[in-house]
Structure formats: structure tokens, C-alpha cells
Scaffold this active site. Structure first.
Site, PDB file in Angstrom:
ATOM      1  N   ASP A   1       6.225  36.826  -7.949  1.00  0.00           N
ATOM      2  CA  ASP A   1       5.878  36.182  -9.218  1.00  0.00           C
ATOM      3  C   ASP A   1       4.447  35.661  -9.116  1.00  0.00           C
ATOM      4  O   ASP A   1       4.178  34.677  -8.445  1.00  0.00           O
ATOM      5  CB  ASP A   1       6.854  35.035  -9.500  1.00  0.00           C
ATOM      6  CG  ASP A   1       6.558  34.316 -10.809  1.00  0.00           C
ATOM      7  OD1 ASP A   1       5.565  34.673 -11.487  1.00  0.00           O
ATOM      8  OD2 ASP A   1       7.310  33.388 -11.148  1.00  0.00           O
TER       9      ASP A   1
ATOM     10  N   HIS B   1       1.439  52.627   7.034  1.00  0.00           N
ATOM     11  CA  HIS B   1       2.639  52.322   7.816  1.00  0.00           C
ATOM     12  C   HIS B   1       2.340  52.132   9.298  1.00  0.00           C
ATOM     13  O   HIS B   1       3.159  51.569  10.036  1.00  0.00           O
ATOM     14  CB  HIS B   1       3.671  53.441   7.643  1.00  0.00           C
ATOM     15  CG  HIS B   1       5.086  52.949   7.606  1.00  0.00           C
ATOM     16  ND1 HIS B   1       5.540  51.925   8.405  1.00  0.00           N
ATOM     17  CD2 HIS B   1       6.148  53.340   6.867  1.00  0.00           C
ATOM     18  CE1 HIS B   1       6.825  51.713   8.161  1.00  0.00           C
ATOM     19  NE2 HIS B   1       7.217  52.548   7.233  1.00  0.00           N
TER      20      HIS B   1
END
Length: 429
Positions: free
Chosen positions: A370, A150
Site C-alpha cells: 500500500d 533472481h
């Protein structure tokens, strides 16, 4: 007994072309970010008709290509003498592992964040690098788990990277929609630094109760389209609220009730605000780094749970509307003014046990990855390490217009929370 995982292969994947080698000094907003990894995972249904279903070679080749553009993610994170994060862009690469397990996806229930999911779905990271694991289940399903530090990227950057990687794996020839913008100097401090606001979320030393050792329980709850509409529009269409604001007030109020807090107790709602479009000029869409900041609002419990729903909404509006260019620059300058003073600036982990954090992933493209074999049927966080937080996101394929909420709360309070949050909403607001 925890499922057994067998590592098939593990290697470092580096950019497939020469990339710049230098040290990239990150911004003060990166310095404020939590100094740990974001454990996210994507689940894909079995596809027995394609022999190349989630081919390790296809994924690795696409990863080596996307790292050419996102080359800082192939480097190593270090911290300078002031504690500011720096990326050594040395092209050492990303740790990529492929593994298999004898268990099936059906054995995991609702995939709520847990230590089991974290151990199984997320690669073990012993130093601040970015890592990926591809886990193959006996049923033919696949999990792609990622551990991204992060201090280097926020959620916007993470999903931009993941979705660009999936586009390349799928063979898409489209131009990258948001090429990474690497100039962190657009968020550098002013000289001299000017701190115009209190920024109590980062500086109040009274907010230091350690919640990481606290026993907490996690769950995933769903608000249906009808329940969400009641929150947003009221029982008779008397208001028109955003999804986030309506859900945030509902969760905050419910948490106070479940915790059985006294009416006179002060409670604070924490939120994350996206700085990208609030700065002047706005940040590039592809800005690579943390461009979010923690903000909050405070109320007495009695006012929050007893006054009209709009009362809590007004407090959120007041806080969000105050976040402008000057507010963000002031926070950047705060770190510059007090860099190195660890007791002055506590970062993003300072919460009391009477407070609540609600993070919105509603605008993030969480279900677009995808890789050539369809979009994920589930995406989530593998772990939530402290009580009093919630992540609000859209559901996956087949979502009926409601929202999914991953919540962590104290173990003794979670049963009451579950009961209260799904009470008839009309009676509560």
C-alpha cells in the site's frame, strides 16, 4: 494489435544518502538461482479523489530512501571467474520509468502470464539490474511492474523490499520489520566441502530437455474454498493437510492425466524449500539473498493417479522432512566442489517434459504493498516461460478462502488439464 506505451520519464534512482561501496560476494545458493529476472506486477484501481494518486515524485523519493537500507539493490550484478554472482555496491541506482497507455485494464481479462503482459507491464532489462515501471492506464488504474534479478534475491526478499518501499511512500514511521541482513558468509561452504546427498535436482544430466522453446499455454485457475477444503480434509473430514501439499498433489496428478502419460512412466514433482528456519542457527528474517533450494520427489504415474490421495502426500512429506541443516550445507558444498564445471551442475532449469513444478507463494505478503492509495487488487507474474509449472497464491481483496493458481502447460495438453482440474473433486480423491 499490442497496446502502445508512451514513456513519460525514465531515470536512475540512487540512494538519497551515502551508502557503503564494496563488492558483496553472494552465496552458493545465489549461484544456483535462475539467472534471469522475476517479472512481477501490482495493479491498483483508479482513485479519482486524490490528485497525488501514484505520484511519480512520491514513489521516486520513497525509492531513494528505501535504497539506503537495501543498498545492494542499487548496485550492479556481475559474475566472478567461477560463475559466482557478486554485487558491485556502487550506488548507480534502480532504473525507474513512468509510462502511459491508451488502453484500459478491462481489456486484459484475467491477467494470465503472457508475452503481451511481459512487454507492457515489465520494464525492458538489457543487463542484470533491478528495474521498475509505473504504467498509467486511460481508465485511471495503475500498474507497478518490477524486474528483479533472481541471482540477487528470492521472493521473500523481493516482497520485503517492495512492502518496505510502500511503507515509506505511505508515510509510515514504523521501524522496518525485517531490516536486510547482508552477511552471506552464513551460507559459505565448509572446508573441505562435504556433499552428503545426491541433489539430483541440480546434477542429473538426463534432465536437460529444453523446455524454453516449447510452445506452452498459460492460465489462471481458482480453487474455491469448498474445493480446497475437500482436497485438504477429504469428503468426510478424514484427513488434515496443508494447503500447499493438497494442491501440489492435485496439480501434479492432474498434469500427468492431461499429458496422458503411461502408468509405468516415472514422474517427478519439483518444489522450492525455504532454508531460513531449517538452518542451525536460523537465518535472520531479513536475510537478503536466495535462501531457497529446489527439492523433488518421484513416483510412477500409475501410483500417483490411482492410489489414495495420501500416497502422494506421504512422498512430499518424506522429501520436505529431509531438508535440514545438513542437507542445505551439503548443497552449498556441492557448488563449491564443482564450481566452474558447467556440465556438472545445471542449476535450476533441468526439467523433463513428464515432470511438474509447484511453487508456493501462500506465505508471502503479496497483497500488502500500500503506497498510500490502497492495497493492490491484483498481483501476479507477467510471464511463465516454460511448460510444466504452477504458482499457488492467495487471492486478493475479497478472497473467499480459495487459492489462485497460475499455470503453464503444453498447449496441446492445457484443454484437458482445465477440464480435469475442476471435475468434482470428491470423485477424484
Amino acid at each position: 494489435m499490442a497496446p502502445k506505451v508512451e514513456i513519460i520519464e525514465s531515470c536512475m534512482v540512487a540512494p538519497c544518502e551515502e551508502t557503503p561501496k564494496h563488492r558483496l560476494q553472494l552465496s552458493n545458493l545465489d549461484a544456483f538461482a535462475p539467472r534471469d529476472h522475476m517479472p512481477t506486477f501490482f495493479l491498483y484501481k483508479p482513485n479519482n479523489g486524490d490528485p497525488n494518486f501514484f505520484s511519480v515524485q512520491i514513489l521516486k523519493k520513497a525509492l531513494s530512501k528505501v535504497l539506503v537500507t537495501f543498498y545492494p539493490l542499487a548496485g550492479e550484478l556481475v559474475f566472478d571467474e567461477d560463475g559466482r554472482p557478486v554485487v558491485d555496491c556502487n550506488t548507480k541506482g534502480v532504473l525507474f520509468s513512468a509510462a502511459s497507455t491508451s488502453c484500459t485494464l478491462d481489456g486484459f481479462g484475467d491477467f494470465r502470464p503472457s508475452s503481451t503482459l511481459d512487454r507492457l507491464f515489465i520494464p525492458s532489462v538489457t543487463n542484470p539490474k533491478r528495474s521498475c515501471i509505473l504504467l498509467l492506464f486511460q481508465c485511471g488504474g495503475v500498474c507497478l511492474g518490477c524486474a528483479s534479478h533472481h541471482s540477487v534475491i528470492d521472493g521473500v526478499t523481493l516482497f520485503n523490499f517492495i512492502n518496505t518501499w510502500s511503507d515509506i511512500a505511505r508515510g509510515s514511521n514504523m521501524i522496518i520489520s525485517a531490516p536486510p541482513f547482508l552477511d552471506c558468509t552464513v551460507l559459505r561452504a565448509r572446508s573441505p566441502p562435504i556433499v552428503s546427498f545426491d541433489h539430483i535436482e541440480y546434477t542429473n544430466c538426463n534432465f536437460l530437455e529444453d523446455k524454453f522453446g516449447q510452445e506452452c499455454e498459460t492460465t489462471i485457475l481458482t480453487l474455491s474454498k469448498a474445493q480446497l477444503n475437500t482436497l485438504k480434509h477429504g469428503s468426510h473430514g478424514e484427513r488434515n493437510l496443508s494447503t500447499y501439499k493438497a494442491v501440489a498433489v492435485h496439480l501434479w496428478s492432474t498434469a500427468c492425466k492431461a499429458r496422458e502419460l503411461a502408468d509405468g512412466q516415472e514422474t517427478r514433482l519439483y518444489m522450492w524449500a525455504n532454508a531460513r528456519n531449517r538452518l542451525k542457527p536460523p537465518l535472520s528474517k531479513g536475510y537478503l539473498g536466495n535462501a531457497v533450494l529446489k527439492i523433488s520427489t518421484q513416483l510412477q504415474v500409475g501410483d500417483l493417479v490411482s492410489k489414495p490421495f495420501e500416497f502422494g502426500i506421504a512422498k512430499i512429506d518424506e522429501t520436505i522432512n529431509s531438508v535440514n541443516d545438513e542437507y542445505i550445507r551439503s548443497l552449498v558444498d556441492l557448488w563449491e566442489k564443482h564450481k566452474g564445471e558447467k556440465e556438472k551442475i545445471k542449476g535450476s532449469r533441468s526439467y523433463r517434459t513428464v515432470d511438474f513444478l509447484v511453487v508456493s507463494w501462500l506465505s508471502l505478503p503479496t497483497y500488502e504493498a500500500d503506497f498510500g492509495w490502497g492495497k493492490p487488487w491484483f498481483m501476479g507474474k507477467a510471464s511463465m516461460k516454460y511448460a510444466g509449472q504452477a504458482y499457488v497464491m492467495r487471492g486478493g481483496p475479497g478472497n473467499n478462502g480459495g487459492v489462485s493458481i497460475a499455470i503453464a502447460l503444453e498447449s496441446e495438453n492445457m484443454p484437458r488439464f482445465k477440464k480435469m482440474v475442476h471435475m468434482p473433486l470428491e470423485a477424484k480423491i
